[in-house]
Structures are given as C-alpha cells and as structure tokens.
Design an enzyme around this catalytic site. Structure first.
Site, PDB file in Angstrom:
ATOM      1  N   SER A 173       0.841  -1.158   0.184  1.00  0.00           N
ATOM      2  CA  SER A 173      -0.003  -0.049   0.139  1.00  0.00           C
ATOM      3  C   SER A 173       0.838   1.136  -0.095  1.00  0.00           C
ATOM      4  CB  SER A 173      -0.881   0.016   1.108  1.00  0.00           C
ATOM      5  OG  SER A 173      -1.958   0.930   0.700  1.00  0.00           O
ATOM      6  N   ASP A 339      -8.431  -6.199  -4.984  1.00  0.00           N
ATOM      7  CA  ASP A 339      -7.965  -4.925  -4.702  1.00  0.00           C
ATOM      8  C   ASP A 339      -8.567  -3.944  -5.508  1.00  0.00           C
ATOM      9  OD1 ASP A 339      -6.601  -2.919  -3.470  1.00  0.00           O
ATOM     10  OD2 ASP A 339      -4.572  -3.543  -3.584  1.00  0.00           O
ATOM     11  N   HIS A 372      -7.982  -5.319  -0.750  1.00  0.00           N
ATOM     12  CA  HIS A 372      -6.619  -4.658  -0.655  1.00  0.00           C
ATOM     13  C   HIS A 372      -5.870  -5.260   0.695  1.00  0.00           C
ATOM     14  CE1 HIS A 372      -3.599  -1.370  -0.653  1.00  0.00           C
ATOM     15  NE2 HIS A 372      -4.195  -1.213   0.724  1.00  0.00           N
TER      16      HIS A 372
END
Length: 407
Positions: A173, A339, A372
C-alpha cells in the site's frame, strides 16, 4: 490496515467516543535516532525539518558485510512494530505472519528494519510531537511531507546504521509507494524491491476518499483548527468516521458479504432507526473506536496528503519508464485480484514501465477475494511468491550462508 479483532456490538454513542489521551511516544519501546539541527532534512515543499527524530525497530542480525538488510516500509496507519505485540493496542505485530524466524522475511537470515515515517504518531517527528522551536505540539505547523521526504529520512537512518545498500526494500500500500521511491531515487542503494498492492501514483478516486476522511476530521468541533492537544480535546468522532470510510476500501464486496452479509446485530428485526442494525455497521464502528485509541488525527491529514501527492511519472517528465532507466534493481511486483483501492491494472502499469526500461522484473497477481488488505492476511500463494523471490535474490546477492554478527 485492518484491526483484526472481532467486531463487538456497539451503540451509536459508543461509536463516537470522547477524547482519548495522546500516546507518550517517549516511553515507547524501540530505538530512536535523534538527528541534530545541523543536519536538516530538506523537504519537497522547500522547507526543512531540523532537528527531527526517527523511531524504528530492528529484528535479526546485521551480517559482517552489512549486506543482509531488509527495509520494511509500513502502510498509512501502520508503524514500526512489525513483529512484536503493539505497545499501545497489545495486538500482534502487523506483519507477524511474514516476518520472523523461518518466515518469508526470515529474521534468522536478514536484518530487518522498520521506521515509523516522519509525519507519523509513534515516535518519529510528526504533528503531535513537540516543536523544538516552541515547546508545543507541532499541530498544523508541521511541514507538509511527501513520500520522497519519508524515504529521504530513511536514508539518514540507514547511514546511521552503516548500511550502504539494502538487500531488499519491501512494503504494501503506502509502503509500496516508498518502495518505488526508494528503487527509483536510490537504485545504487537497493538490490531488490518488492512493491505490494501499490501504484506509481495515487488515483483520483483514492484522493477523493482521502478528502472525505480529512473533511470528517476537520468538521469535528474538537479538532480546534488542529490545536486540539493544547485544548485538551481530540476529534475522535471525525477520526473514527474517517477510519470507517477508509476501511471500506481495504475490503472487497465478497469479503464483506462472506463475513457479514445482511445479518442483523443482536436483534431479530430492524429498528426503523439509526442503531447499528447490521453486523457490518457494528464492525465499522468497532474499527473507528479502536483506531482513535492509537492514531493521531493531524497525522492522518498529513499522511493521506503525502499519498495524494505521490506521482512517480510526474517526477520524471510524465514518463514512468524514465523513473527506472538503467536500474540495476531486481523487482517483484505483487497485486491482489480483488483489490479495488490499488487494482492490478495499476501494478501492471508499473511492470510495463519496468519492461520498457529493460528492468529485471517479475509480476504476480494473487487471486483472492479478500481485497486490498490481503497483504496483511493469511495468503499462502502470496507467502510462497515472496519466499521464492527473496530466496532467489538472496542467492544472487551471495546471502546463502547464515548471517554472522557485526552489529
């Protein structure tokens, strides 16, 4: 990042808690690098940060050649407590599944470093820390920071540790943004790079979600124009709502449906009111409540802004491949099929740019319906992929022998 505790029943009142005490970061376990004022950190904004502090943790042993260091870059709401129980929440380290003896990021083999980013709220210089010029919390006087600024501070930490080149830099991320920044800006200092569930720029949709969160915080009357610490308040309601909105983006529809569906929370029928009728509502309120206990609202503003500003192609004439020209770094780009915050297409753009630059790159899309946050969860294929890449890279780097002690 997901707080993995099970949801508990909540009422609307308990979902928007009162002021929480700020964390006394001076008492946190771990290491701190105090960088003196005569070594200022130049920022992308044109400002400087001096003096400043970097709080960090290390795991494993640095070998005699200082060639087995792995830098782990944390995500937006993460911090330096990768493995051990968190000193504030008591919960397991956020990458305990992945980092440790015998795990893919093997601390019997690698010297693992994770630093709390500048702008954060777990000991590194950031909005809730003391401004040395005033003796008061920085609040909104803290300079706006970027992903490049975070990485620039990390280079200072590595210099302090005597590490000229990382064996690997890895992160998911926002951590993936740092990985790409590291490998692009300092390729001579990186042997291998693993950006996970990330992108080379923040999309308009992601900026929009961040803006919703920031507005929720700033609309809270207890925010006090960012000076809540001096007023003895904290915008817990706004921060909790920001967290709830963001948390939705960390999951997939399939994961939410599997976990909660439309099941009711401790009742047989809906109330025709605004109680937490549904389990998913109770779960989100739980996420908001637990988040405000460990995170600072102003840090949330600064870090989300840093992600919004990230655009690696823009820094290189609008051509992403230019960011990787003549790179010696070996890349493994990993995405997750469900995601939608950082979809696989955005990882493919990075891979295509690396291919255009004739870089050494491998790419894996992990098929999962967990969304995610899959990079924080039990995903055997993800673990096997990372383990295989690191083993191969370690052999190329000559790290086949067990690490010796030099630190």
């Amino acid at each position: 990042m997901t707080d993995t505790a099970h949801p508990r029943p909540t009422s609307p009142g308990s979902a928007l808690p009162g002021p929480a005490r700020p964390v006394d970061t001076r008492r946190l376990p771990g290491e701190r690098l105090e960088v003196p004022a005569d070594r200022p950190l130049a920022l992308d904004s044109g400002g400087i940060l001096a003096p400043y502090t970097i709080a960090y943790r290390t795991y494993g042993t640095l070998n005699a050649a200082r060639s087995n260091a792995v830098l782990v870059c944390h995500a937006l709401t993460g911090d330096q407590y990768v493995v051990e129980d968190h000193p504030v929440t008591g919960r397991p380290g956020w990458w305990k599944r992945l980092v440790g003896p015998g795990l893919p990021v093997d601390t019997d083999r690698y010297f693992v470093i994770c630093a709390n980013i500048i702008g954060g709220c777990m000991g590194s210089s950031g909005p809730p820390e003391t401004n040395p010029a005033t003796g008061q919390p920085w609040n909104l006087d803290f300079p706006v920071i970027t992903i490049a600024d975070m990485v620039r501070a990390q280079t200072v930490l590595l210099d302090h540790l005597g590490i000229a080149r990382l064996f690997c830099v890895i992160g998911g991320s926002m951590g993936a943004m740092q990985v790409l920044e590291w490998a692009s800006r300092y390729p001579e200092r990186v042997f291998a790079a693993v950006p996970i569930a990330g992108a080379a720029r923040h999309s308009a949709q992601n900026i929009a979600y961040h803006e919703v969160g920031r507005q929720a915080i700033m609309a809270d009357p207890d925010w006090r124009q960012g000076a809540y610490l001096q007023h003895g308040t904290k915008p817990t309601a706004g921060l909790a709502v920001a967290r709830m909105a963001a948390h939705i983006t960390y999951l997939s529809e399939a994961a939410l449906t599997r976990k909660f569906g439309r099941r009711l929370q401790d009742r047989e029928s809906v109330t025709y009111g605004f109680e937490a009728d549904f389990q998913v509502e109770s779960y989100l309120r739980h996420q908001g409540i637990t988040f405000v206990d460990r995170f600072d609202a102003n840090s949330y503003l600064y870090i989300t802004r840093a992600m919004d500003y990230f655009d690696l192609a823009a820094e290189h004439g609008g051509v992403l491949a230019n960011a990787f020209r003549d790179t010696p770094v070996r890349y493994c780009v990993i995405s997750f099929s469900s995601d939608w915050l950082f979809p696989t297409a955005e990882s493919r753009e990075v891979v295509q740019a690396l291919n255009a630059a004739a870089a050494d790159v491998s790419f894996v899309e992990i098929v999962t319906d967990k969304g995610h946050d899959s990079f924080l969860l039990e995903e055997p294929e993800f673990f096997r992929t990372l383990n295989g890449f690191l083993n191969g890279a370690a052999a190329l780097a000559g790290l086949d022998l067990p690490a010796g002690s030099a630190a």
